[in-house]
Design a protein around this motif. Structure first.
Motif, PDB file in Angstrom:
ATOM      1  N   GLY A 135      10.529 -12.026   4.850  1.00 29.04           N
ATOM      2  CA  GLY A 135      10.209 -10.982   5.595  1.00 29.04           C
ATOM      3  C   GLY A 135       9.595 -10.056   4.761  1.00 29.04           C
ATOM      4  N   ALA A 136      10.652  -9.507   3.670  1.00 28.11           N
ATOM      5  CA  ALA A 136      10.390  -8.409   2.758  1.00 28.11           C
ATOM      6  C   ALA A 136       9.050  -8.787   1.853  1.00 28.11           C
ATOM      7  N   PHE A 137       9.041 -10.091   1.295  1.00 32.11           N
ATOM      8  CA  PHE A 137       7.869 -10.651   0.673  1.00 32.11           C
ATOM      9  C   PHE A 137       6.588 -10.539   1.342  1.00 32.11           C
ATOM     10  N   GLU A 138       6.432 -10.872   2.508  1.00 33.39           N
ATOM     11  CA  GLU A 138       5.016 -10.939   3.378  1.00 33.39           C
ATOM     12  C   GLU A 138       4.709  -9.332   3.458  1.00 33.39           C
ATOM     13  N   ARG A 139       5.573  -8.640   3.965  1.00 35.36           N
ATOM     14  CA  ARG A 139       5.281  -7.304   3.976  1.00 35.36           C
ATOM     15  C   ARG A 139       4.802  -6.497   2.692  1.00 35.36           C
ATOM     16  N   SER A 140       5.585  -7.148   1.678  1.00 38.46           N
ATOM     17  CA  SER A 140       4.974  -6.397   0.102  1.00 38.46           C
ATOM     18  C   SER A 140       3.674  -6.895  -0.129  1.00 38.46           C
ATOM     19  N   VAL A 141       3.315  -8.072   0.026  1.00 32.55           N
ATOM     20  CA  VAL A 141       1.873  -8.606  -0.235  1.00 32.55           C
ATOM     21  C   VAL A 141       0.867  -8.018   0.605  1.00 32.55           C
TER      22      VAL A 141
ATOM     23  N   HIS B  82       6.504  -1.003  -2.105  1.00 30.19           N
ATOM     24  CA  HIS B  82       6.220   0.032  -1.301  1.00 30.19           C
ATOM     25  C   HIS B  82       6.282   1.466  -1.645  1.00 30.19           C
ATOM     26  N   GLY B  83       6.943   1.777  -2.763  1.00 28.39           N
ATOM     27  CA  GLY B  83       7.243   3.066  -3.148  1.00 28.39           C
ATOM     28  C   GLY B  83       7.861   3.852  -2.350  1.00 28.39           C
ATOM     29  N   GLY B  84       7.657   5.336  -2.006  1.00 26.33           N
ATOM     30  CA  GLY B  84       8.265   5.984  -0.892  1.00 26.33           C
ATOM     31  C   GLY B  84       8.364   5.322   0.207  1.00 26.33           C
ATOM     32  N   TYR B  85       7.279   4.675   0.819  1.00 24.77           N
ATOM     33  CA  TYR B  85       7.238   4.215   1.885  1.00 24.77           C
ATOM     34  C   TYR B  85       8.473   3.328   2.413  1.00 24.77           C
ATOM     35  N   GLY B  86       8.493   2.517   1.187  1.00 18.32           N
ATOM     36  CA  GLY B  86       9.429   1.475   1.427  1.00 18.32           C
ATOM     37  C   GLY B  86      11.086   2.122   1.476  1.00 18.32           C
ATOM     38  N   TYR B  87      11.052   3.463   1.367  1.00 20.46           N
ATOM     39  CA  TYR B  87      12.377   4.094   1.613  1.00 20.46           C
ATOM     40  C   TYR B  87      12.501   4.490   3.021  1.00 20.46           C
ATOM     41  N   VAL B  88      11.514   4.326   4.007  1.00 17.51           N
ATOM     42  CA  VAL B  88      11.651   4.929   5.313  1.00 17.51           C
ATOM     43  C   VAL B  88      11.757   3.795   6.290  1.00 17.51           C
ATOM     44  N   ARG B  89      12.276   4.124   7.294  1.00 18.10           N
ATOM     45  CA  ARG B  89      12.763   2.959   8.467  1.00 18.10           C
ATOM     46  C   ARG B  89      11.259   2.367   8.917  1.00 18.10           C
ATOM     47  N   GLU B  90      10.171   3.138   9.080  1.00 18.20           N
ATOM     48  CA  GLU B  90       8.915   2.507   9.705  1.00 18.20           C
ATOM     49  C   GLU B  90       8.591   1.278   8.924  1.00 18.20           C
ATOM     50  N   TYR B  91       8.717   1.316   7.763  1.00 20.70           N
ATOM     51  CA  TYR B  91       8.110  -0.050   6.815  1.00 20.70           C
ATOM     52  C   TYR B  91       9.072  -1.077   6.705  1.00 20.70           C
ATOM     53  N   HIS B  92      10.317  -0.921   7.427  1.00 22.76           N
ATOM     54  CA  HIS B  92      11.080  -2.356   7.706  1.00 22.76           C
ATOM     55  C   HIS B  92      11.842  -2.700   6.273  1.00 22.76           C
ATOM     56  N   VAL B  93      11.394  -2.469   5.201  1.00 21.42           N
ATOM     57  CA  VAL B  93      11.899  -3.186   4.023  1.00 21.42           C
ATOM     58  C   VAL B  93      13.231  -2.480   3.718  1.00 21.42           C
ATOM     59  N   GLU B  94      13.465  -1.195   3.975  1.00 24.00           N
ATOM     60  CA  GLU B  94      14.805  -0.596   3.687  1.00 24.00           C
ATOM     61  C   GLU B  94      15.859  -1.265   4.615  1.00 24.00           C
TER      62      GLU B  94
END
Ligand code: CAA
Length: 382
Positions: free
Chosen positions: A257-263, A339-351
């Protein structure tokens, strides 16, 4: 030994799980992570679809599928929500499997049927405040009293702890015999003296419920012993062998899941005038993530295949869990970096995926325990 082509049935199961996860689980995943709400309706629907007793024979309300199908479904569900994944894993691997393997026809009729069809939910009560990795040192005791067994003690870290209906409880019935004096009891939640505590406030898998359970003079008939007096530790260990395949698949789902979101993110995010997927720094990360996932997937499918072939999979299940849980943590961490800063917030799921991933290195045997299991099996064989 490895067949890389899944059967039509296996592909169909994967597709069904994927669709279900997208339509039914995904919309509420962030809110349930915040509120810690147990996904009751989702679990009921999964029961209707046959996901709560996937490997149980249809005779007892299950889907009669193989372990490989179970891994594929578990990955798809956990790709979207690892909380739902662990609820499903405990019911399938740790509760239904033990009941089907060691239960009497009466126990299967009464307990397995409702658990496998998803009408009721199960929990596995082995861990204690002072017996986690060192599982043979059970402090919970049970004594025989006029045809009944009376259980006293405390269980800890119980997945589905407040939401389950039926619990497998391990207790010492003869301390002198050490682990050969441990017995497994089937306990209904409404038995007097059986008291789940408050839900733990966890780092991850927050929509699943975890709690301690106090047992004070919990009295069950002799017919509620699973597998015979003194066989409880064997049941626990053998159940955990299969459980470790389930958790490996859960970890694989988180990583995938984290990988697909990253791609996807890397193709959309523009920096220095082009999508960041065209930057070598990001490409190397994606390549590394993919290698870790594929290696973990091969180990997990191998363990499941051996289970389906009814040959020993103790070492392979431990290897799969060790590798997949490590991959989940590393891939989720790297996904945040992509994801950079976006990866650190809930909305982007990876955190959330990183928080969910960590537990896979702890429950159903820590990574350190998996090393012990693997080394012992290696040394036995060589
Ligand atoms: N499969 C089958 N049998 C096993 C086994 C395995 N993986 N591991 C150990 N055994 C057997 C041994 O063969 C031995 O049997 P005999 O006495 O008949 O020879 C017996 O169990 C005792 O084993 P050891 O002598 O090796 O005991 P030990 O104390 O040195 O080591 C252990 C045991 C491997 C550390 C074991 O305690 C263990 O696996 N601990 C981890 C427990 C665990 O995974 N807990 C998870 C909790 S449940 C959970 O997380 C569920 C949830 O809600 C999500």
């Amino acid at each position: 030994m490895l067949n890389f082509k899944y059967s039509e049935t296996q592909e169909m199961i994967r597709e069904t799980a994927m669709q279900f996860a997208q339509v039914e689980i995904s919309p509420s995943v962030i809110n349930r992570d915040i509120s810690c709400e147990f996904p009751k309706e989702i679990i009921q629907k999964m029961g209707d679809l046959g996901f709560m007793g996937m490997m149980v024979s249809p005779e007892y309300g299950g889907s009669g599928l193989d372990a490989v199908s179970y891994v594929l479904a578990m990955e798809e569900i956990s790709k979207v929500d690892a909380s739902v994944g662990v609820i499903m894993s405990v019911n399938n691997s740790l509760v239904c499997w033990g009941l089907e393997t060691f239960g009497t026809p009466e126990q299967k009729d009464k307990y397995l049927r409702v658990l496998a069809s998803g009408q009721k939910l199960g929990a596995f009560c082995l861990s204690e405040p002072e017996a986690g990795s060192d599982a043979t040192h059970q402090h919970t005791i049970a004594h025989y009293d006029q045809g009944n067994w009376v259980i006293n003690g405390m269980k800890n870290w119980i997945t589905n702890g407040t939401s389950a209906d039926i619990y497998l409880v391990f207790a010492q019935t003869d301390r002198e015999k050490k682990h050969k004096g441990i017995t497994c009891f089937i306990v209904d939640k409404d038995t007097p003296g059986f008291e789940p505590g408050k839900k733990e406030d966890k780092l991850g898998i927050r929509s699943s419920d975890t709690c301690s359970i106090a047992l004070s003079n919990v009295t069950v008939p002799e017919s509620n012993i699973l597998g015979g007096v003194g066989t409880g530790f064997k049941i626990a260990m053998e159940s955990l062998n299969g459980g470790r395949i389930g958790i490996a698949a859960q970890a694989l789902g988180i990583a995938q899941g984290a990988f697909e979101r990253s791609v996807n993110y890397s193709k959309e995010r523009i920096a220095f005038g082009k999508p960041i997927s065209e930057l070598q720094a990001i490409q190397f990360k994606l390549a590394d993530m993919s290698v870790k996932i594929e290696a973990a997937r091969m180990l997990t499918i191998r363990a499941a295949t051996l289970k389906d072939q009814h040959v020993s999979y103790v070492k392979e299940a431990a290897m799969a869990k060790l590798a997949a849980s490590k991959a989940a943590v590393e891939v989720a961490l790297e996904a945040i970096q992509v994801h950079g800063g976006y990866g650190y917030v809930r909305e982007y799921h990876v955190e959330r995926m990183l928080r969910d991933a960590k537990i896979t290195e702890i429950y159903e045997g820590t990574s350190e325990i998996q090393h012990i299991v693997i080394a012992r099996e290696l040394l036995k064989a060589l």
